[in-house]
Design an enzyme around this catalytic site. Sequence first.
Site, mmCIF file in Angstrom:
data_model
loop_
_atom_site.group_PDB
_atom_site.id
_atom_site.type_symbol
_atom_site.label_atom_id
_atom_site.label_comp_id
_atom_site.label_asym_id
_atom_site.label_seq_id
_atom_site.Cartn_x
_atom_site.Cartn_y
_atom_site.Cartn_z
ATOM 1 N N ASN A 1 1.011 -1.309 -0.122
ATOM 2 C CA ASN A 1 -0.370 -0.091 -0.051
ATOM 3 C C ASN A 1 0.332 1.087 -0.110
ATOM 4 O OD1 ASN A 1 -1.623 1.960 -0.006
ATOM 5 N ND2 ASN A 1 -2.371 1.609 2.573
ATOM 6 N N LYS B 1 -0.297 4.263 -0.338
ATOM 7 C CA LYS B 1 -0.756 5.331 0.081
ATOM 8 C C LYS B 1 -1.299 6.316 -0.357
ATOM 9 C CE LYS B 1 0.111 3.286 4.520
ATOM 10 N NZ LYS B 1 -0.134 3.642 6.188
ATOM 11 N N HIS C 1 -9.277 0.724 4.789
ATOM 12 C CA HIS C 1 -8.951 0.374 5.317
ATOM 13 C C HIS C 1 -8.660 1.837 6.538
ATOM 14 C CE1 HIS C 1 -4.259 2.039 6.218
ATOM 15 N NE2 HIS C 1 -4.054 0.650 5.384
ATOM 16 N N GLU D 1 -7.294 4.361 7.345
ATOM 17 C CA GLU D 1 -6.700 5.653 7.072
ATOM 18 C C GLU D 1 -8.357 6.138 6.528
ATOM 19 O OE1 GLU D 1 -3.196 5.061 5.334
ATOM 20 O OE2 GLU D 1 -2.523 5.036 7.228
ATOM 21 N N GLU E 1 -5.091 -5.142 10.153
ATOM 22 C CA GLU E 1 -4.480 -4.608 10.915
ATOM 23 C C GLU E 1 -4.427 -3.745 11.804
ATOM 24 O OE1 GLU E 1 -1.962 -2.101 7.147
ATOM 25 O OE2 GLU E 1 -4.609 -1.867 6.629
ATOM 26 N N GLY F 1 2.365 2.646 10.785
ATOM 27 C CA GLY F 1 3.423 3.655 11.001
ATOM 28 C C GLY F 1 3.681 3.773 11.695
ATOM 29 N N SER G 1 3.603 -1.943 10.482
ATOM 30 C CA SER G 1 4.919 -1.322 10.683
ATOM 31 C C SER G 1 5.633 -2.820 9.940
ATOM 32 C CB SER G 1 5.081 -1.476 12.122
ATOM 33 O OG SER G 1 4.475 -0.138 11.840
#
Length: 297
Positions: A47, A49, A131, A133, A211, A217, A257
């Site tokens: 990904n 992003k 996701h 985000e 996730e 991150g 991560s």
Amino acid sequence: AEVTGVQTCALPICSLSLRAAFAAAMLRSRFSRALSTAARRPIVGGNWKCNPASASKLPELIANINACDTSKCDVYVCPTPLHVALCTGKFTNGAQLAPQNANFAGCGAYTGEMAAEQMVDMGIKWCLIGHSERRGEFGLPTPKESNELIADTKLGYLLSKGINVILAIGEPLPVREQGIDKVLEFCVEQLKPAVAHFKAAGADKIVIAYEPVWSIGTGVTASPEQAQETHAALRMWLAANVSPAFADAVRIQYGGSANAKNAPDLSAQPDVDGFLVGGASLKPEFADIVAAIAAAK
């Protein structure tokens, strides 16, 4: 009692409790489970992003993907929407493009959206939805996308157009700190709206990307034991609420991560079928992550 490292509890979920799911799972032989695990081909996603800032960096990133040995592992890549077309036809090893989001209404007066019909026309076969985000984790000052919108409306729309789906789920840190029962309870709410679609589409069309939000991150990765515990619990719930066959066949990725250093230990876990990789997918080490899961499975 324990089943693949997950303690039983009496948490009521859908039609069967988690305890019932564990009991049903225990009836299946170790031999049967070993066969189903071996049948799950690993899958790793990158990904990107909202990266890179310059399209001039794309050839380097594409080269990292083309360096992956995909003979024993599926690979997909999620470029920023502006770069999807620029990556089309550039992967030489069978790696697939997967846009980072989609709408649910097709083409028309939907400014800023991407439609499944457009993906099909471009030869795209996969799409990522849900996701963290997109669920509001990067501070969108608007209502977040609901579980129903993601796992029912969007998932159903994409599947109806022939697009395979990576459905991302995961819990925030305050939930993780309450233990595995609360983690499962939280993640199940993200899965419940998808049950009918799981039953209709089958495992070949679906990948679940677990996730933990607290690790995305941050450089803090769930331990291999935490990842296995959660993946196994999710698989047990799917066995009880979708079907044992779906649970055995569906691929569950770990994200948060993931990198070349921790990939081998995570890959050794029997219910970890791959990775959804963020920052490390922008680096040459992405090929090492693919190699680690391919070697382990």
